[in-house]
Design a protein around this motif. Structure first.
Motif, PDB file in Angstrom:
ATOM      1  N   VAL A  86     -21.799 -36.908  34.394  1.00 24.05           N
ATOM      2  CA  VAL A  86     -22.032 -35.625  33.730  1.00 24.05           C
ATOM      3  C   VAL A  86     -23.335 -35.678  32.935  1.00 24.05           C
ATOM      4  O   VAL A  86     -24.170 -34.771  33.014  1.00 24.05           O
ATOM      5  N   LEU A  87     -23.534 -36.744  32.174  1.00 19.95           N
ATOM      6  CA  LEU A  87     -24.753 -36.886  31.380  1.00 19.95           C
ATOM      7  C   LEU A  87     -25.997 -36.942  32.275  1.00 19.95           C
ATOM      8  O   LEU A  87     -27.025 -36.335  31.960  1.00 19.95           O
ATOM      9  N   ALA A  88     -25.898 -37.662  33.385  1.00 19.21           N
ATOM     10  CA  ALA A  88     -27.034 -37.762  34.304  1.00 19.21           C
ATOM     11  C   ALA A  88     -27.358 -36.404  34.909  1.00 19.21           C
ATOM     12  O   ALA A  88     -28.534 -36.043  35.071  1.00 19.21           O
ATOM     13  N   ALA A  89     -26.320 -35.631  35.263  1.00 22.44           N
ATOM     14  CA  ALA A  89     -26.537 -34.297  35.823  1.00 22.44           C
ATOM     15  C   ALA A  89     -27.177 -33.371  34.801  1.00 22.44           C
ATOM     16  O   ALA A  89     -28.077 -32.584  35.122  1.00 22.44           O
ATOM     17  N   MET A  90     -26.730 -33.467  33.554  1.00 25.59           N
ATOM     18  CA  MET A  90     -27.329 -32.653  32.496  1.00 25.59           C
ATOM     19  C   MET A  90     -28.789 -33.042  32.286  1.00 25.59           C
ATOM     20  O   MET A  90     -29.647 -32.180  32.095  1.00 25.59           O
ATOM     21  N   ASN A 104     -31.031 -31.749  35.047  1.00 26.94           N
ATOM     22  CA  ASN A 104     -31.175 -30.289  35.000  1.00 26.94           C
ATOM     23  C   ASN A 104     -31.774 -29.809  33.674  1.00 26.94           C
ATOM     24  O   ASN A 104     -31.722 -28.615  33.372  1.00 26.94           O
ATOM     25  N   ASP A 105     -32.347 -30.752  32.913  1.00 28.97           N
ATOM     26  CA  ASP A 105     -32.982 -30.432  31.636  1.00 28.97           C
ATOM     27  C   ASP A 105     -32.025 -29.668  30.725  1.00 28.97           C
ATOM     28  O   ASP A 105     -32.381 -28.646  30.132  1.00 28.97           O
ATOM     29  N   PHE A 106     -30.791 -30.184  30.617  1.00 31.08           N
ATOM     30  CA  PHE A 106     -29.742 -29.492  29.864  1.00 31.08           C
ATOM     31  C   PHE A 106     -29.293 -30.286  28.646  1.00 31.08           C
ATOM     32  O   PHE A 106     -28.323 -29.924  27.995  1.00 31.08           O
ATOM     33  N   MET A 107     -29.987 -31.359  28.325  1.00 31.16           N
ATOM     34  CA  MET A 107     -29.577 -32.166  27.188  1.00 31.16           C
ATOM     35  C   MET A 107     -29.952 -31.467  25.880  1.00 31.16           C
ATOM     36  O   MET A 107     -30.964 -30.782  25.802  1.00 31.16           O
ATOM     37  N   PRO A 108     -29.130 -31.614  24.840  1.00 32.27           N
ATOM     38  CA  PRO A 108     -29.448 -30.979  23.554  1.00 32.27           C
ATOM     39  C   PRO A 108     -30.592 -31.699  22.854  1.00 32.27           C
ATOM     40  O   PRO A 108     -30.814 -32.891  23.059  1.00 32.27           O
ATOM     41  N   LYS A 109     -31.314 -30.963  22.013  1.00 33.21           N
ATOM     42  CA  LYS A 109     -32.371 -31.586  21.233  1.00 33.21           C
ATOM     43  C   LYS A 109     -31.774 -32.540  20.198  1.00 33.21           C
ATOM     44  O   LYS A 109     -32.370 -33.557  19.863  1.00 33.21           O
ATOM     45  N   LYS A 110     -30.608 -32.195  19.686  1.00 34.17           N
ATOM     46  CA  LYS A 110     -29.910 -33.030  18.709  1.00 34.17           C
ATOM     47  C   LYS A 110     -28.643 -33.555  19.354  1.00 34.17           C
ATOM     48  O   LYS A 110     -27.800 -32.786  19.817  1.00 34.17           O
ATOM     49  N   TRP A 111     -28.480 -34.880  19.409  1.00 34.47           N
ATOM     50  CA  TRP A 111     -27.346 -35.477  20.131  1.00 34.47           C
ATOM     51  C   TRP A 111     -26.002 -34.992  19.604  1.00 34.47           C
ATOM     52  O   TRP A 111     -25.048 -34.853  20.368  1.00 34.47           O
ATOM     53  N   SER A 112     -25.915 -34.723  18.309  1.00 34.33           N
ATOM     54  CA  SER A 112     -24.638 -34.312  17.727  1.00 34.33           C
ATOM     55  C   SER A 112     -24.194 -32.934  18.215  1.00 34.33           C
ATOM     56  O   SER A 112     -23.084 -32.499  17.909  1.00 34.33           O
ATOM     57  N   ASN A 113     -25.037 -32.236  18.984  1.00 35.01           N
ATOM     58  CA  ASN A 113     -24.657 -30.955  19.595  1.00 35.01           C
ATOM     59  C   ASN A 113     -24.236 -31.127  21.052  1.00 35.01           C
ATOM     60  O   ASN A 113     -24.107 -30.146  21.782  1.00 35.01           O
ATOM     61  N   LEU A 114     -24.026 -32.383  21.468  1.00 34.28           N
ATOM     62  CA  LEU A 114     -23.781 -32.656  22.889  1.00 34.28           C
ATOM     63  C   LEU A 114     -22.524 -31.976  23.417  1.00 34.28           C
ATOM     64  O   LEU A 114     -22.523 -31.456  24.540  1.00 34.28           O
ATOM     65  N   ALA A 115     -21.435 -31.979  22.652  1.00 31.58           N
ATOM     66  CA  ALA A 115     -20.172 -31.437  23.153  1.00 31.58           C
ATOM     67  C   ALA A 115     -20.315 -29.963  23.537  1.00 31.58           C
ATOM     68  O   ALA A 115     -19.917 -29.553  24.639  1.00 31.58           O
ATOM     69  N   GLU A 116     -20.878 -29.165  22.643  1.00 31.08           N
ATOM     70  CA  GLU A 116     -21.066 -27.747  22.939  1.00 31.08           C
ATOM     71  C   GLU A 116     -22.003 -27.560  24.130  1.00 31.08           C
ATOM     72  O   GLU A 116     -21.777 -26.698  24.978  1.00 31.08           O
ATOM     73  N   ARG A 117     -23.048 -28.361  24.172  1.00 32.40           N
ATOM     74  CA  ARG A 117     -24.021 -28.245  25.268  1.00 32.40           C
ATOM     75  C   ARG A 117     -23.364 -28.592  26.607  1.00 32.40           C
ATOM     76  O   ARG A 117     -23.672 -27.982  27.631  1.00 32.40           O
ATOM     77  N   THR A 118     -22.464 -29.562  26.600  1.00 29.39           N
ATOM     78  CA  THR A 118     -21.757 -29.921  27.831  1.00 29.39           C
ATOM     79  C   THR A 118     -20.836 -28.799  28.275  1.00 29.39           C
ATOM     80  O   THR A 118     -20.729 -28.502  29.468  1.00 29.39           O
ATOM     81  N   ALA A 119     -20.155 -28.162  27.329  1.00 29.16           N
ATOM     82  CA  ALA A 119     -19.332 -26.994  27.670  1.00 29.16           C
ATOM     83  C   ALA A 119     -20.198 -25.915  28.295  1.00 29.16           C
ATOM     84  O   ALA A 119     -19.815 -25.289  29.296  1.00 29.16           O
ATOM     85  N   ASP A 120     -21.385 -25.674  27.727  1.00 25.85           N
ATOM     86  CA  ASP A 120     -22.307 -24.687  28.298  1.00 25.85           C
ATOM     87  C   ASP A 120     -22.722 -25.081  29.706  1.00 25.85           C
ATOM     88  O   ASP A 120     -22.869 -24.224  30.587  1.00 25.85           O
ATOM     89  N   PHE A 121     -22.926 -26.376  29.932  1.00 29.78           N
ATOM     90  CA  PHE A 121     -23.350 -26.865  31.245  1.00 29.78           C
ATOM     91  C   PHE A 121     -22.328 -26.482  32.318  1.00 29.78           C
ATOM     92  O   PHE A 121     -22.690 -26.143  33.444  1.00 29.78           O
ATOM     93  N   PHE A 122     -21.039 -26.537  31.956  1.00 33.43           N
ATOM     94  CA  PHE A 122     -19.983 -26.170  32.903  1.00 33.43           C
ATOM     95  C   PHE A 122     -19.596 -24.691  32.796  1.00 33.43           C
ATOM     96  O   PHE A 122     -18.625 -24.271  33.418  1.00 33.43           O
TER      97      PHE A 122
END
Length: 241
Positions: A22-26, A29-47
């Motif tokens: 999942v992290l590799a796919a994000m 696709n240039d979908f990683m958050p600028k701040k790591w602590s926002n990763l969970a929400e960003r992953t939900a957005d990714f799906f």
């Protein structure tokens, strides 16, 4: 096949591989958050999973922090559970836990097909089948002695959450120049990653970096030997299926 996948006894390595994918796919696709602590929400957005705040019926649901409704592609957080508002680590863990259900336990093609084909509303029996709940007792979720399929799914989703929020390469980055046996240094890592102290300690113990007894920290096998963790996206995403 149905919306919920058949029960599978996934081990830790298999779950970590799924989180790394999942992290590799994000990343690709240039979908990683600028701040790591926002990763969970960003992953939900990714799906394309919507995250809503809703008041739960405690008599009907019991003590539940969140639910996921696969055929709605919706995660609901318990508006009345105050710790979700004040504890960033619990919030991130809860959202990524529900994402773990989406990745590990839900037939995504079937769930999305139900939306596009207008198969709702569902019967009461189907409605009970298609959502998965997360209790707030994180300590119990780390135990591997569960008996029911539901218990195992909860453990798998929680372990996915841990691997997603604290992948090996990120732990390797965060621990540089820090002493993992120092609680103040762990607090700095915790804040950097946006996780709870207990989740971080569990992850470090699982990676054999530390051991803990009576709230005292000791070096684990990997820390004693100086064995590095994965240090790059390429390494973390190149594990075979």
């Amino acid at each position: 096949m149905g919306v919920i996948k058949p029960h599978r006894q996934l081990n830790k390595k298999q779950i970590e591989q799924q989180a790394d994918k999942v992290l590799a796919a994000m990343q690709s696709n240039d979908f990683m958050p600028k701040k790591w602590s926002n990763l969970a929400e960003r992953t939900a957005d990714f799906f394309d999973l919507c995250v809503d705040w809703v008041s739960f019926d405690s008599e009907q649901d019991g003590i539940v922090a969140a639910k996921i409704y696969p055929t709605d592609k919706r995660i609901e957080l318990n508006l009345d559970f105050q710790a979700l508002h004040t504890n960033e680590g619990l919030y991130q863990s809860t959202v990524s836990h529900e994402v773990g259900h989406w990745v590990l336990h839900i037939n995504q093609a079937e769930a999305e097909g139900a939306i596009f084909q207008g198969e709702l509303p569902l019967t009461p029996a189907m409605d009970r089948e298609i959502f998965l709940c997360r209790t707030v007792d994180e300590q119990m979720l780390y135990q591997t002695t569960q008996r029911t399929q539901s218990d195992w799914r909860e453990w798998q989703a929680q372990y996915f959450s841990s691997c997603l929020l604290m992948p090996q390469f990120k732990i390797e980055e965060a621990r540089k120049g820090r002493n993992l046996l120092n609680w103040n240094h762990l607090k700095a890592i915790q804040e950097e990653l946006g996780v709870s102290q207990r989740n971080l300690v569990h992850r470090l113990k699982d990676l054999e970096l530390i051991e803990e007894s009576s709230k005292r920290l000791y070096p684990g096998r990997r820390l004693k030997s100086g064995e590095p963790l994965l240090a790059s996206w390429q390494e973390s995403s190149s594990t075979p299926d």
